[in-house]
Design a protein around this motif. Structure first.
Motif, PDB file in Angstrom:
ATOM      1  N   ALA A  52     -15.872 -24.142  19.598  1.00  0.00           N
ATOM      2  CA  ALA A  52     -16.723 -24.789  20.597  1.00  0.00           C
ATOM      3  C   ALA A  52     -16.928 -23.901  21.806  1.00  0.00           C
ATOM      4  O   ALA A  52     -16.139 -22.986  22.067  1.00  0.00           O
ATOM      5  N   THR A  53     -17.987 -24.214  22.542  1.00  0.00           N
ATOM      6  CA  THR A  53     -18.228 -23.573  23.831  1.00  0.00           C
ATOM      7  C   THR A  53     -18.231 -24.646  24.913  1.00  0.00           C
ATOM      8  O   THR A  53     -18.728 -25.755  24.700  1.00  0.00           O
ATOM      9  N   LEU A  54     -17.646 -24.326  26.036  1.00  0.00           N
ATOM     10  CA  LEU A  54     -17.608 -25.227  27.189  1.00  0.00           C
ATOM     11  C   LEU A  54     -18.175 -24.466  28.375  1.00  0.00           C
ATOM     12  O   LEU A  54     -17.713 -23.373  28.684  1.00  0.00           O
ATOM     13  N   THR A  55     -19.167 -25.041  29.015  1.00  0.00           N
ATOM     14  CA  THR A  55     -19.753 -24.453  30.219  1.00  0.00           C
ATOM     15  C   THR A  55     -19.393 -25.332  31.390  1.00  0.00           C
ATOM     16  O   THR A  55     -19.785 -26.508  31.436  1.00  0.00           O
ATOM     17  N   ALA A  56     -18.614 -24.789  32.318  1.00  0.00           N
ATOM     18  CA  ALA A  56     -18.248 -25.518  33.537  1.00  0.00           C
ATOM     19  C   ALA A  56     -19.306 -25.227  34.598  1.00  0.00           C
ATOM     20  O   ALA A  56     -19.592 -24.065  34.903  1.00  0.00           O
ATOM     21  N   SER A  57     -19.884 -26.268  35.135  1.00  0.00           N
ATOM     22  CA  SER A  57     -20.958 -26.125  36.119  1.00  0.00           C
ATOM     23  C   SER A  57     -20.436 -25.590  37.442  1.00  0.00           C
ATOM     24  O   SER A  57     -19.250 -25.719  37.759  1.00  0.00           O
ATOM     25  N   ARG A  58     -21.343 -25.039  38.213  1.00  0.00           N
ATOM     26  CA  ARG A  58     -21.010 -24.513  39.542  1.00  0.00           C
ATOM     27  C   ARG A  58     -20.730 -25.657  40.506  1.00  0.00           C
ATOM     28  O   ARG A  58     -19.877 -25.568  41.382  1.00  0.00           O
ATOM     29  N   ASN A  59     -21.487 -26.750  40.343  1.00  0.00           N
ATOM     30  CA  ASN A  59     -21.345 -27.936  41.190  1.00  0.00           C
ATOM     31  C   ASN A  59     -22.086 -29.083  40.505  1.00  0.00           C
ATOM     32  O   ASN A  59     -22.639 -28.905  39.409  1.00  0.00           O
ATOM     33  N   ALA A  60     -22.095 -30.249  41.118  1.00  0.00           N
ATOM     34  CA  ALA A  60     -22.692 -31.429  40.483  1.00  0.00           C
ATOM     35  C   ALA A  60     -24.187 -31.261  40.240  1.00  0.00           C
ATOM     36  O   ALA A  60     -24.706 -31.654  39.194  1.00  0.00           O
ATOM     37  N   SER A  61     -24.905 -30.663  41.178  1.00  0.00           N
ATOM     38  CA  SER A  61     -26.344 -30.493  40.967  1.00  0.00           C
ATOM     39  C   SER A  61     -26.615 -29.462  39.876  1.00  0.00           C
ATOM     40  O   SER A  61     -27.586 -29.588  39.121  1.00  0.00           O
ATOM     41  N   ASP A  62     -25.753 -28.459  39.754  1.00  0.00           N
ATOM     42  CA  ASP A  62     -25.872 -27.487  38.664  1.00  0.00           C
ATOM     43  C   ASP A  62     -25.674 -28.193  37.323  1.00  0.00           C
ATOM     44  O   ASP A  62     -26.398 -27.932  36.361  1.00  0.00           O
ATOM     45  N   PHE A  63     -24.702 -29.105  37.264  1.00  0.00           N
ATOM     46  CA  PHE A  63     -24.474 -29.881  36.044  1.00  0.00           C
ATOM     47  C   PHE A  63     -25.741 -30.661  35.668  1.00  0.00           C
ATOM     48  O   PHE A  63     -26.177 -30.648  34.520  1.00  0.00           O
ATOM     49  N   ALA A  64     -26.339 -31.325  36.648  1.00  0.00           N
ATOM     50  CA  ALA A  64     -27.543 -32.122  36.396  1.00  0.00           C
ATOM     51  C   ALA A  64     -28.686 -31.237  35.907  1.00  0.00           C
ATOM     52  O   ALA A  64     -29.411 -31.609  34.978  1.00  0.00           O
ATOM     53  N   SER A  65     -28.842 -30.056  36.501  1.00  0.00           N
ATOM     54  CA  SER A  65     -29.948 -29.198  36.066  1.00  0.00           C
ATOM     55  C   SER A  65     -29.679 -28.569  34.703  1.00  0.00           C
ATOM     56  O   SER A  65     -30.602 -28.362  33.920  1.00  0.00           O
ATOM     57  N   LEU A  66     -28.415 -28.290  34.377  1.00  0.00           N
ATOM     58  CA  LEU A  66     -28.081 -27.733  33.061  1.00  0.00           C
ATOM     59  C   LEU A  66     -28.274 -28.747  31.934  1.00  0.00           C
ATOM     60  O   LEU A  66     -28.670 -28.390  30.829  1.00  0.00           O
ATOM     61  N   THR A  67     -27.974 -30.014  32.221  1.00  0.00           N
ATOM     62  CA  THR A  67     -27.926 -31.018  31.156  1.00  0.00           C
ATOM     63  C   THR A  67     -29.074 -32.018  31.168  1.00  0.00           C
ATOM     64  O   THR A  67     -29.371 -32.630  30.142  1.00  0.00           O
ATOM     65  N   GLY A  68     -29.659 -32.241  32.336  1.00  0.00           N
ATOM     66  CA  GLY A  68     -30.655 -33.302  32.454  1.00  0.00           C
ATOM     67  C   GLY A  68     -30.025 -34.674  32.607  1.00  0.00           C
ATOM     68  O   GLY A  68     -30.715 -35.692  32.559  1.00  0.00           O
ATOM     69  N   TYR A  69     -28.718 -34.717  32.800  1.00  0.00           N
ATOM     70  CA  TYR A  69     -27.994 -35.981  32.957  1.00  0.00           C
ATOM     71  C   TYR A  69     -27.543 -36.137  34.403  1.00  0.00           C
ATOM     72  O   TYR A  69     -27.467 -35.168  35.144  1.00  0.00           O
ATOM     73  N   PRO A  70     -27.215 -37.379  34.825  1.00  0.00           N
ATOM     74  CA  PRO A  70     -26.824 -37.611  36.219  1.00  0.00           C
ATOM     75  C   PRO A  70     -25.639 -36.763  36.661  1.00  0.00           C
ATOM     76  O   PRO A  70     -24.738 -36.462  35.874  1.00  0.00           O
ATOM     77  N   ALA A  71     -25.647 -36.406  37.938  1.00  0.00           N
ATOM     78  CA  ALA A  71     -24.638 -35.512  38.500  1.00  0.00           C
ATOM     79  C   ALA A  71     -23.247 -36.134  38.566  1.00  0.00           C
ATOM     80  O   ALA A  71     -22.267 -35.422  38.743  1.00  0.00           O
ATOM     81  N   HIS A  72     -23.117 -37.457  38.415  1.00  0.00           N
ATOM     82  CA  HIS A  72     -21.801 -38.099  38.525  1.00  0.00           C
ATOM     83  C   HIS A  72     -21.034 -38.121  37.197  1.00  0.00           C
ATOM     84  O   HIS A  72     -19.872 -38.497  37.163  1.00  0.00           O
ATOM     85  N   ILE A  73     -21.663 -37.716  36.095  1.00  0.00           N
ATOM     86  CA  ILE A  73     -20.991 -37.707  34.791  1.00  0.00           C
ATOM     87  C   ILE A  73     -19.998 -36.550  34.741  1.00  0.00           C
ATOM     88  O   ILE A  73     -20.300 -35.443  35.190  1.00  0.00           O
TER      89      ILE A  73
END
Length: 197
Positions: A61-82
């Protein structure tokens, strides 16, 4: 020259670093996340052993840890609180250090490990409920009723796809309650082979 040095320092701070161990490649952008790698790989190896004991195989598997919550939202298209999500076999998480600070890192990793290893034809409600039982998240659920006990499994699946915020938490709790009940009655092996019930 000074501007170039500042740009180089900035580039280093945001450039991604990757580490692979035990079938997991972790890519992180926040240098603070490096301090969590030993925990990540320890939890991942234990999850792989526990899944194997249930007859499931955890794929590489690969795991990508986001830089911050907004980075997570832009990488995934899902809400930043997940906390995390698995998309097309790749895991995306919030910053590892942030998950650790909130005591969510082991639960998050085990949940996503289950999602990767689960049989592909499990209904969504059962897959998410089992992932929460497997991860240990279910132990933190309050004992009160969810108010969703009369919903059909199909309706529960629909709610999982549409709910958000606190409503989603309640839907996950109901899926977990039903999955735990099924496990109690039938055990892991039989539950994992149930796809149409």
């Amino acid at each position: 020259m000074r501007l170039m040095a500042l740009f180089a320092a900035f580039s280093l701070s945001v450039s991604a670093q990757s580490v692979t161990r035990a079938g997991l490649t972790v890519t992180y952008r926040d240098p603070a996340d490096r301090g969590q790698l030993a925990r990540v790989f320890t939890v991942w190896q234990k999850a792989a052993q526990d899944l194997k004991a249930k007859g499931l195989t955890l794929p590489p598997a690969t795991l990508t840890a986001s830089r911050n919550a907004s980075d997570f939202a832009s990488l995934t298209g899902y809400p930043a609180h997940i906390a995390a999500i698995t998309l097309k076999g790749n895991i995306y998480t919030q910053r590892l250090a942030a998950l650790h600070a909130r005591n969510l890192l082991p639960y998050t990793l085990r949940h996503e490990a289950f999602n990767l290893a689960q049989p592909p034809d499990l209904p969504r409600w059962l897959a998410e409920g089992l992932a929460r039982v497997f991860s240990g998240e279910a132990q933190k659920d309050p004992p009160e009723r969810t108010g969703l006990e009369t919903l059909s499994e199909r309706e529960l699946d629909t709610l999982l796809a549409r709910a958000s915020g606190l409503g989603l938490n309640r839907v996950y709790r109901e899926a977990t309650r039903r999955a735990a009940q099924r496990l109690k009655q039938q055990g892991w092996q039989e539950t994992l082979t149930l796809t149409s019930r």
